[in-house]
Motif scaffolding. Structure first.
Motif, mmCIF file in Angstrom:
data_model
loop_
_atom_site.group_PDB
_atom_site.id
_atom_site.type_symbol
_atom_site.label_atom_id
_atom_site.label_comp_id
_atom_site.label_asym_id
_atom_site.label_seq_id
_atom_site.Cartn_x
_atom_site.Cartn_y
_atom_site.Cartn_z
ATOM 1 N N GLY A 47 -66.581 -35.775 -38.334
ATOM 2 C CA GLY A 47 -66.393 -35.299 -39.697
ATOM 3 C C GLY A 47 -66.669 -33.815 -39.839
ATOM 4 O O GLY A 47 -66.036 -33.116 -40.640
ATOM 5 N N LEU A 48 -67.597 -33.312 -39.027
ATOM 6 C CA LEU A 48 -67.893 -31.879 -39.064
ATOM 7 C C LEU A 48 -66.707 -31.035 -38.604
ATOM 8 O O LEU A 48 -66.628 -29.850 -38.922
ATOM 9 C CB LEU A 48 -69.110 -31.571 -38.184
ATOM 10 C CG LEU A 48 -70.470 -31.973 -38.751
ATOM 11 C CD1 LEU A 48 -71.563 -31.719 -37.721
ATOM 12 C CD2 LEU A 48 -70.769 -31.212 -40.044
ATOM 13 N N LEU A 49 -65.773 -31.643 -37.846
ATOM 14 C CA LEU A 49 -64.573 -30.918 -37.441
ATOM 15 C C LEU A 49 -63.737 -30.525 -38.652
ATOM 16 O O LEU A 49 -63.032 -29.514 -38.629
ATOM 17 C CB LEU A 49 -63.736 -31.766 -36.482
ATOM 18 C CG LEU A 49 -64.371 -32.122 -35.135
ATOM 19 C CD1 LEU A 49 -63.465 -33.062 -34.357
ATOM 20 C CD2 LEU A 49 -64.672 -30.870 -34.326
ATOM 21 N N VAL A 50 -63.794 -31.337 -39.717
ATOM 22 C CA VAL A 50 -63.078 -31.031 -40.959
ATOM 23 C C VAL A 50 -63.905 -30.101 -41.835
ATOM 24 O O VAL A 50 -63.407 -29.111 -42.374
ATOM 25 C CB VAL A 50 -62.729 -32.327 -41.716
ATOM 26 C CG1 VAL A 50 -62.032 -32.011 -43.029
ATOM 27 C CG2 VAL A 50 -61.844 -33.214 -40.855
ATOM 28 N N GLY B 8 -63.007 -26.166 -42.995
ATOM 29 C CA GLY B 8 -62.905 -25.661 -44.365
ATOM 30 C C GLY B 8 -63.839 -24.493 -44.622
ATOM 31 O O GLY B 8 -63.471 -23.516 -45.292
ATOM 32 N N VAL B 9 -65.058 -24.571 -44.098
ATOM 33 C CA VAL B 9 -66.018 -23.478 -44.281
ATOM 34 C C VAL B 9 -65.510 -22.207 -43.593
ATOM 35 O O VAL B 9 -65.629 -21.096 -44.128
ATOM 36 C CB VAL B 9 -67.398 -23.880 -43.741
ATOM 37 C CG1 VAL B 9 -68.344 -22.684 -43.728
ATOM 38 C CG2 VAL B 9 -67.994 -25.006 -44.579
ATOM 39 N N THR B 10 -64.917 -22.359 -42.398
ATOM 40 C CA THR B 10 -64.380 -21.203 -41.680
ATOM 41 C C THR B 10 -63.272 -20.528 -42.479
ATOM 42 O O THR B 10 -63.225 -19.297 -42.581
ATOM 43 C CB THR B 10 -63.842 -21.637 -40.301
ATOM 44 O OG1 THR B 10 -64.906 -22.225 -39.546
ATOM 45 C CG2 THR B 10 -63.278 -20.454 -39.535
ATOM 46 N N VAL B 11 -62.369 -21.336 -43.048
ATOM 47 C CA VAL B 11 -61.295 -20.773 -43.871
ATOM 48 C C VAL B 11 -61.875 -20.042 -45.077
ATOM 49 O O VAL B 11 -61.435 -18.933 -45.428
ATOM 50 C CB VAL B 11 -60.326 -21.888 -44.327
ATOM 51 C CG1 VAL B 11 -59.318 -21.342 -45.326
ATOM 52 C CG2 VAL B 11 -59.602 -22.482 -43.123
ATOM 53 N N ALA B 12 -62.889 -20.645 -45.711
ATOM 54 C CA ALA B 12 -63.487 -20.033 -46.895
ATOM 55 C C ALA B 12 -64.122 -18.687 -46.579
ATOM 56 O O ALA B 12 -63.986 -17.719 -47.338
ATOM 57 C CB ALA B 12 -64.530 -20.983 -47.493
ATOM 58 N N VAL B 13 -64.806 -18.597 -45.445
ATOM 59 C CA VAL B 13 -65.547 -17.381 -45.105
ATOM 60 C C VAL B 13 -64.628 -16.291 -44.542
ATOM 61 O O VAL B 13 -64.805 -15.101 -44.816
ATOM 62 C CB VAL B 13 -66.664 -17.707 -44.088
ATOM 63 C CG1 VAL B 13 -67.316 -16.434 -43.557
ATOM 64 C CG2 VAL B 13 -67.703 -18.619 -44.732
ATOM 65 N N ALA B 14 -63.619 -16.691 -43.756
ATOM 66 C CA ALA B 14 -62.843 -15.716 -42.979
ATOM 67 C C ALA B 14 -61.603 -15.179 -43.688
ATOM 68 O O ALA B 14 -61.034 -14.175 -43.241
ATOM 69 C CB ALA B 14 -62.432 -16.340 -41.642
ATOM 70 N N GLY C 117 -59.763 -18.724 -49.957
ATOM 71 C CA GLY C 117 -61.163 -18.843 -49.549
ATOM 72 C C GLY C 117 -62.017 -19.506 -50.602
ATOM 73 O O GLY C 117 -62.832 -20.387 -50.296
ATOM 74 N N SER C 118 -61.836 -19.120 -51.859
ATOM 75 C CA SER C 118 -62.639 -19.706 -52.928
ATOM 76 C C SER C 118 -62.289 -21.176 -53.144
ATOM 77 O O SER C 118 -63.161 -21.997 -53.451
ATOM 78 C CB SER C 118 -62.442 -18.917 -54.233
ATOM 79 O OG SER C 118 -61.109 -19.025 -54.703
ATOM 80 N N TYR C 119 -61.009 -21.526 -52.963
ATOM 81 C CA TYR C 119 -60.613 -22.923 -53.119
ATOM 82 C C TYR C 119 -61.267 -23.783 -52.041
ATOM 83 O O TYR C 119 -61.775 -24.872 -52.324
ATOM 84 C CB TYR C 119 -59.089 -23.050 -53.052
ATOM 85 C CG TYR C 119 -58.564 -24.397 -53.500
ATOM 86 C CD1 TYR C 119 -58.336 -24.655 -54.847
ATOM 87 C CD2 TYR C 119 -58.301 -25.411 -52.584
ATOM 88 C CE1 TYR C 119 -57.856 -25.892 -55.272
ATOM 89 C CE2 TYR C 119 -57.826 -26.645 -53.004
ATOM 90 C CZ TYR C 119 -57.598 -26.883 -54.342
ATOM 91 O OH TYR C 119 -57.140 -28.106 -54.750
ATOM 92 N N ASN C 120 -61.270 -23.298 -50.805
ATOM 93 C CA ASN C 120 -61.926 -24.042 -49.725
ATOM 94 C C ASN C 120 -63.433 -24.116 -49.929
ATOM 95 O O ASN C 120 -64.061 -25.123 -49.595
ATOM 96 C CB ASN C 120 -61.586 -23.406 -48.375
ATOM 97 C CG ASN C 120 -60.244 -23.873 -47.830
ATOM 98 O OD1 ASN C 120 -60.136 -24.908 -47.188
ATOM 99 N ND2 ASN C 120 -59.207 -23.105 -48.105
#
Length: 371
Positions: free
Chosen positions: A33-36, A40-46, A320-323
Motif C-alpha cells: 500500500g505504501l507503493l501508492v 502520491g506524496v512524491t507527486v505532491a512534493v516534486a 501537487g496540491s490535489y495529491n
C-alpha cells in the motif's frame, strides 16, 4: 490521452495487484500500500520544483524524456525481485508523472484555439480517469492469470507507443512561445481560491472514498459482488460527469467548478444521511462519482485561465496540491474511523467539501465587490 491513461494506471495498479505483489515479494499488504501512498506524496512534493527546473526546455524533449522514464521504470518494476527495487522504480515513475501533468496541459491545449481549451482538458482528464475504470481492472485481471509482472511490463509498451508518437509528431517550440504558456485572464486571487478549493475537495473526497468499500458493505449491506458492480458504476458516472462538464466548461468555467464541488458535497452528505438504504446509497454514490473527475478537470481548466504567471507552474501547483489533498483525506479518514464509525468518514469528507464550497463562494463575493 494514451500517456495520461498509462501514467494514472501506473499510479493505481498496485491496488489491484496488492495480494499478488505481497505474496511474490514476501512483504506485508500495508507495505505494498505504501507503493501508492509514497507515489502520491512524491507527486505532491516534486511537481512545482520539477516544473520550475525545466521551464526553459522545449516541451517535446521534456515529454519524450518523461515517457522514456516511464518505460524504463516500468521495466525495472516488472523485473524487480525485491521490494526495495520495486519502490525505487515506483518513485522514478512518480517523479515523471509529477512533471507530466504540468507540461502536458499547456502543450495539448496550445494546439487548439482558446475557445475549445476546456474540451481538450476534459478529453485528457477523461483519459486519466479511464485508468480507474479500465486500466486497473484490466491489469488486475491480467495479473491474476499471468503474474503481477505482466501488466506492469505492459505499461512500458503503452508508454513506448506514446513516446514515439510525441517524438515524431509534436512540434518543437520553446515554452514561452506556446499559445497556452500564460493564463488568458491572469488573476492571483482567483488562482489562490481555486487552489484552496481544489485541495479541500480532494481532501474531502478521499476522506470518504478511501473507505467506501467498507461503507457499502457494513452500512448499505451490499454483497462483495454487488460492491464490485457499484465500483464500475462509480467509474462510469465519473466519465459521464467529465463528458457533460467538458461540453460546458468553455462557456461556464466558474459555474462548472462550483457545480462539481457542490455535487460532491451533496453525494457524500447524502451517503452519510441515507446510505443505509440501498437505493439511496446507489443514487448518492453516482452523484459523488459524477463529481470526482470534474472537480480536478475544472480546476485544471481554471489554472489555464487565471494563472498569474506561467501555466505550467500553475498546473504543477494544482496537481501537487490535489495529491496532497488525497494523502490528507486518506489520513483524516484513518483518524475518524477508529474514533467513530465508517459513516462518519463520509460526514467528515462532506463537511470538508462544504468548506471548499465556502471558499469558492467567498472568492466570488470578493470578486464582485472588487468590480
Amino acid at each position: 490521452m494514451l500517456a495520461a491513461f498509462t501514467f494514472n494506471t501506473a499510479e493505481n495498479l498496485p491496488v489491484g495487484l496488492l495480494e499478488l505483489i505481497s505474496e511474490s515479494l514476501r512483504v506485508s499488504p500495508s507495505a505494498v500500500g505504501l507503493l501508492v501512498t509514497g507515489y502520491g506524496v512524491t507527486v505532491a512534493v516534486a511537481s512545482v520544483p520539477l516544473a520550475h527546473a525545466v521551464r526553459a526546455a522545449p516541451r517535446r524533449h521534456v515529454l519524450t524524456g518523461l515517457l522514456a522514464a516511464l518505460v524504463v521504470s516500468s521495466l525495472v518494476a516488472a523485473w524487480a525481485t525485491s521490494y526495495g527495487l520495486l519502490l525505487v522504480a515506483r518513485l522514478l515513475t512518480a517523479l515523471a508523472q509529477a512533471l507530466f501533468w504540468a507540461v502536458m496541459g499547456p502543450v495539448a491545449v496550445g494546439l487548439f484555439t482558446s475557445e475549445v481549451r476546456g474540451r481538450v482538458v476534459g478529453a485528457l482528464s477523461a483519459a486519466g480517469s479511464l485508468a480507474l475504470v479500465l486500466g486497473v481492472p484490466a491489469g488486475t485481471w491480467l495479473g491474476r492469470r499471468s503474474g503481477w509482472q505482466m501488466p506492469v511490463a505492459g505499461l512500458a509498451v503503452l508508454g513506448l507507443i506514446s513516446l514515439v508518437t510525441i517524438a515524431v509528431l509534436l512540434p518543437t517550440s520553446h515554452p514561452e512561445e506556446e499559445p497556452a504558456a500564460y493564463g488568458t485572464r491572469p488573476d492571483a486571487r482567483r488562482f489562490g481560491t481555486v487552489l484552496a478549493a481544489g485541495t479541500l475537495s480532494a481532501t474531502g473526497a478521499f476522506t470518504g472514498y478511501t473507505y467506501i468499500v467498507k461503507f457499502l458493505g457494513d452500512v448499505s449491506g451490499f454483497s462483495p459482488n454487488a460492491v464490485s458492480v457499484l465500483f464500475v458504476a462509480f467509474g462510469v458516472a465519473c466519465l459521464a460527469g467529465m463528458s457533460i462538464t467538458g461540453l460546458l466548461v468553455d462557456r461556464f468555467p466558474r459555474a462548472a467548478l462550483a457545480t462539481a464541488v457542490a455535487t460532491q458535497a451533496v453525494g457524500m452528505l447524502g451517503l452519510y444521511a441515507a446510505g443505509a438504504e440501498p437505493a439511496a446509497a446507489v443514487l448518492f454514490l453516482i452523484l459523488m462519482g459524477g463529481a470526482l473527475g470534474p472537480v480536478f478537470m475544472t480546476t485544471q481548466n481554471e489554472m489555464l485561465r487565471c494563472a498569474p504567471r506561467r501555466t505550467d507552474i500553475a498546473l504543477a501547483a494544482n496537481s501537487g496540491s490535489y495529491n496532497a489533498g488525497i494523502a490528507a483525506g486518506a489520513a483524516l479518514g484513518g483518524l475518524v474511523l477508529p474514533l467513530a464509525d465508517v459513516r462518519s468518514t463520509l460526514l467528515a469528507g462532506g463537511l470538508v467539501t462544504v468548506g471548499a464550497c465556502a471558499v469558492l463562494l467567498g472568492g466570488a463575493t470578493a470578486a464582485r465587490e472588487r468590480r
